[in-house]
Design an enzyme around this catalytic site. Structure first.
Site, PDB file in Angstrom:
ATOM      1  N   GLY A  45       2.624   6.123   1.622  1.00 16.13           N
ATOM      2  CA  GLY A  45       1.907   6.023   2.891  1.00 16.13           C
ATOM      3  C   GLY A  45       2.568   4.952   3.735  1.00 16.13           C
ATOM      4  O   GLY A  45       3.340   4.129   3.226  1.00 16.13           O
ATOM      5  N   GLN A  50       2.887  -1.572  10.443  1.00 20.08           N
ATOM      6  CA  GLN A  50       3.884  -2.041   9.470  1.00 20.08           C
ATOM      7  C   GLN A  50       5.313  -1.949  10.003  1.00 20.08           C
ATOM      8  O   GLN A  50       6.214  -2.605   9.485  1.00 20.08           O
ATOM      9  CB  GLN A  50       3.777  -1.243   8.166  1.00 20.08           C
ATOM     10  CG  GLN A  50       2.479  -1.484   7.405  1.00 20.08           C
ATOM     11  CD  GLN A  50       2.441  -0.758   6.106  1.00 20.08           C
ATOM     12  OE1 GLN A  50       2.051   0.416   6.056  1.00 20.08           O
ATOM     13  NE2 GLN A  50       2.851  -1.400   5.023  1.00 20.08           N
ATOM     14  N   CYS A  92       1.812  -2.770  -1.582  1.00 17.54           N
ATOM     15  CA  CYS A  92       1.925  -2.616  -0.137  1.00 17.54           C
ATOM     16  C   CYS A  92       3.372  -2.872   0.263  1.00 17.54           C
ATOM     17  O   CYS A  92       3.984  -3.847  -0.201  1.00 17.54           O
ATOM     18  CB  CYS A  92       1.007  -3.610   0.573  1.00 17.54           C
ATOM     19  SG  CYS A  92       1.040  -3.434   2.372  1.00 17.54           S
ATOM     20  N   LEU A  93       3.919  -2.014   1.100  1.00 16.57           N
ATOM     21  CA  LEU A  93       5.318  -2.167   1.503  1.00 16.57           C
ATOM     22  C   LEU A  93       5.519  -3.424   2.341  1.00 16.57           C
ATOM     23  O   LEU A  93       6.640  -3.903   2.489  1.00 16.57           O
ATOM     24  CB  LEU A  93       5.775  -0.920   2.273  1.00 16.57           C
ATOM     25  CG  LEU A  93       5.781   0.357   1.420  1.00 16.57           C
ATOM     26  CD1 LEU A  93       6.119   1.566   2.270  1.00 16.57           C
ATOM     27  CD2 LEU A  93       6.725   0.235   0.239  1.00 16.57           C
ATOM     28  N   HIS A 134      -6.270   2.712   2.351  1.00 14.58           N
ATOM     29  CA  HIS A 134      -5.319   1.595   2.468  1.00 14.58           C
ATOM     30  C   HIS A 134      -4.643   1.618   3.845  1.00 14.58           C
ATOM     31  O   HIS A 134      -4.493   0.578   4.493  1.00 14.58           O
ATOM     32  CB  HIS A 134      -4.276   1.701   1.343  1.00 14.58           C
ATOM     33  CG  HIS A 134      -3.206   0.661   1.358  1.00 14.58           C
ATOM     34  ND1 HIS A 134      -3.117  -0.349   0.436  1.00 14.58           N
ATOM     35  CD2 HIS A 134      -2.163   0.479   2.201  1.00 14.58           C
ATOM     36  CE1 HIS A 134      -2.070  -1.124   0.720  1.00 14.58           C
ATOM     37  NE2 HIS A 134      -1.478  -0.630   1.780  1.00 14.58           N
ATOM     38  N   GLU A 135      -4.281   2.836   4.289  1.00 11.71           N
ATOM     39  CA  GLU A 135      -3.586   2.947   5.587  1.00 11.71           C
ATOM     40  C   GLU A 135      -4.525   2.690   6.759  1.00 11.71           C
ATOM     41  O   GLU A 135      -4.145   2.001   7.719  1.00 11.71           O
ATOM     42  CB  GLU A 135      -2.947   4.340   5.730  1.00 11.71           C
ATOM     43  CG  GLU A 135      -1.953   4.732   4.660  1.00 11.71           C
ATOM     44  CD  GLU A 135      -0.912   3.672   4.381  1.00 11.71           C
ATOM     45  OE1 GLU A 135      -0.413   3.640   3.254  1.00 11.71           O
ATOM     46  OE2 GLU A 135      -0.611   2.855   5.277  1.00 11.71           O
ATOM     47  N   HIS A 138      -4.943  -0.838   7.384  1.00 10.94           N
ATOM     48  CA  HIS A 138      -3.826  -1.436   8.133  1.00 10.94           C
ATOM     49  C   HIS A 138      -4.095  -1.349   9.640  1.00 10.94           C
ATOM     50  O   HIS A 138      -3.772  -2.270  10.390  1.00 10.94           O
ATOM     51  CB  HIS A 138      -2.508  -0.704   7.837  1.00 10.94           C
ATOM     52  CG  HIS A 138      -1.737  -1.244   6.672  1.00 10.94           C
ATOM     53  ND1 HIS A 138      -1.253  -2.531   6.609  1.00 10.94           N
ATOM     54  CD2 HIS A 138      -1.337  -0.647   5.521  1.00 10.94           C
ATOM     55  CE1 HIS A 138      -0.600  -2.712   5.459  1.00 10.94           C
ATOM     56  NE2 HIS A 138      -0.648  -1.581   4.781  1.00 10.94           N
TER      57      HIS A 138
HETATM   58  O1  K2U Z   1       0.720   1.050   3.264  1.00  6.52           O
HETATM   59  C1  K2U Z   1       1.609   0.798   2.469  1.00  6.52           C
HETATM   60  O2  K2U Z   1       2.058  -0.339   2.290  1.00  6.52           O
HETATM   61  C2  K2U Z   1       2.168   1.921   1.647  1.00  6.52           C
HETATM   62  C3  K2U Z   1       1.665   1.878   0.264  1.00  6.52           C
HETATM   63  C4  K2U Z   1       0.445   2.783   0.261  1.00  6.52           C
HETATM   64  C5  K2U Z   1      -0.394   2.726  -0.980  1.00  6.52           C
HETATM   65  C6  K2U Z   1      -0.789   1.523  -1.539  1.00  6.52           C
HETATM   66  C7  K2U Z   1      -1.601   1.514  -2.663  1.00  6.52           C
HETATM   67  C8  K2U Z   1      -2.027   2.708  -3.226  1.00  6.52           C
HETATM   68  C9  K2U Z   1      -1.639   3.905  -2.655  1.00  6.52           C
HETATM   69  C10 K2U Z   1      -0.824   3.910  -1.533  1.00  6.52           C
HETATM   70  C11 K2U Z   1       2.885   2.251  -0.553  1.00  6.52           C
HETATM   71  O3  K2U Z   1       2.881   3.568  -0.883  1.00  6.52           O
HETATM   72  S1  K2U Z   1       3.090   1.168  -1.920  1.00  6.52           S
HETATM   73  C12 K2U Z   1       3.972   2.004  -3.077  1.00  6.52           C
HETATM   74  C13 K2U Z   1       3.128   2.873  -3.967  1.00  6.52           C
HETATM   75  C14 K2U Z   1       3.653   4.034  -4.434  1.00  6.52           C
HETATM   76  C15 K2U Z   1       2.906   4.831  -5.288  1.00  6.52           C
HETATM   77  C16 K2U Z   1       1.621   4.470  -5.664  1.00  6.52           C
HETATM   78  C17 K2U Z   1       1.077   3.298  -5.165  1.00  6.52           C
HETATM   79  C18 K2U Z   1       1.835   2.488  -4.303  1.00  6.52           C
HETATM   80 ZN    ZN Z   2       0.116  -1.389   2.840  1.00  9.40          ZN
END
Ligand code: K2U
Ligand code: ZN
Length: 171
Positions: A45, A50, A92-93, A134-135, A138
């Site tokens: 996501g 971001q 979180c990225l 989560h998104e 943000h």
């Molecule tokens: O918003 C973001 O930073 C993207 C995250 C979204 C996310 C965070 C936690 C749980 C689900 C989605 C990135 O996808 S973090 C990398 C990731 C990859 C697979 C599973 C969980 C997190």
């Molecule tokens: Zn995030």
């Protein structure tokens, strides 16, 4: 094009974003750049703030094995959430290499506008439900570390400040 992802702490990650009023070519380009940036990270996501754009735009693709299922959600809004909750170790990225357990409703119904300007509604479960919440957080300037205790949040913030100093030195 792949856009740089902002790293916490950054004021743009704490500000609420503006609604998208109409689907302009810029919004389309932003959405495609966000998908490209998300896949490159890699992540499941990504939210517009971001990449430094204060608009209510998120992209998702939580499919692990199987054909990708890219989604673009404009002005997403949770209209229903389940009583039962899920605990997921979130990352979180914008907060690289930091993970913590976050409790969220296990299932949510989200309403949004798609790139064709049509209103959509879907009920998400599993990783999709965690990711969409989560998104949307943000877009309201909320990070998963805001659900943690003050000490853990402060420790993670200090680590990110150190990482940013090191990256600045290397640049
Ligand atoms: O918003 C973001 O930073 C993207 C995250 C979204 C996310 C965070 C936690 C749980 C689900 C989605 C990135 O996808 S973090 C990398 C990731 C990859 C697979 C599973 C969980 C997190
Ligand atoms: Zn995030």
């Amino acid at each position: 094009m792949i856009r740089p992802i902002l790293i916490h702490p950054d004021p743009r990650l704490k500000k609420p974003c503006e609604a998208v009023t109409d689907v302009t070519p810029e919004v389309r380009t932003l959405a495609l750049d966000m998908l490209e940036t998300m896949y490159d990270a890699p992540g499941v996501g990504l939210a517009a703030p971001q990449v430094g754009v204060m608009s209510r735009v998120i992209v998702m693709d939580c499919i692990k094995d199987g054909p990708p299922e890219p989604m673009v959600l404009l002005n997403p809004r949770v209209v229903w959430s389940s009583e039962d909750v899920n605990i997921y170790e979130e990352g979180c990225l914008s907060i690289p290499d930091q993970y913590a357990e976050v409790k969220r409703p296990a299932s949510v119904t989200v309403e949004w506008m798609d790139l064709e300007g049509e209103t959509q509604e879907r009920t998400f479960t599993g990783l999709w439900a965690t990711c969409v919440q989560h998104e949307i957080d943000h877009l309201d300037g909320k990070l998963f570390i805001d659900y943690l205790g003050p000490l853990k949040r402060q420790m993670i913030t200090r680590k990110m400040e150190k990482l940013k100093r090191e990256r600045a030195r290397m640049a």
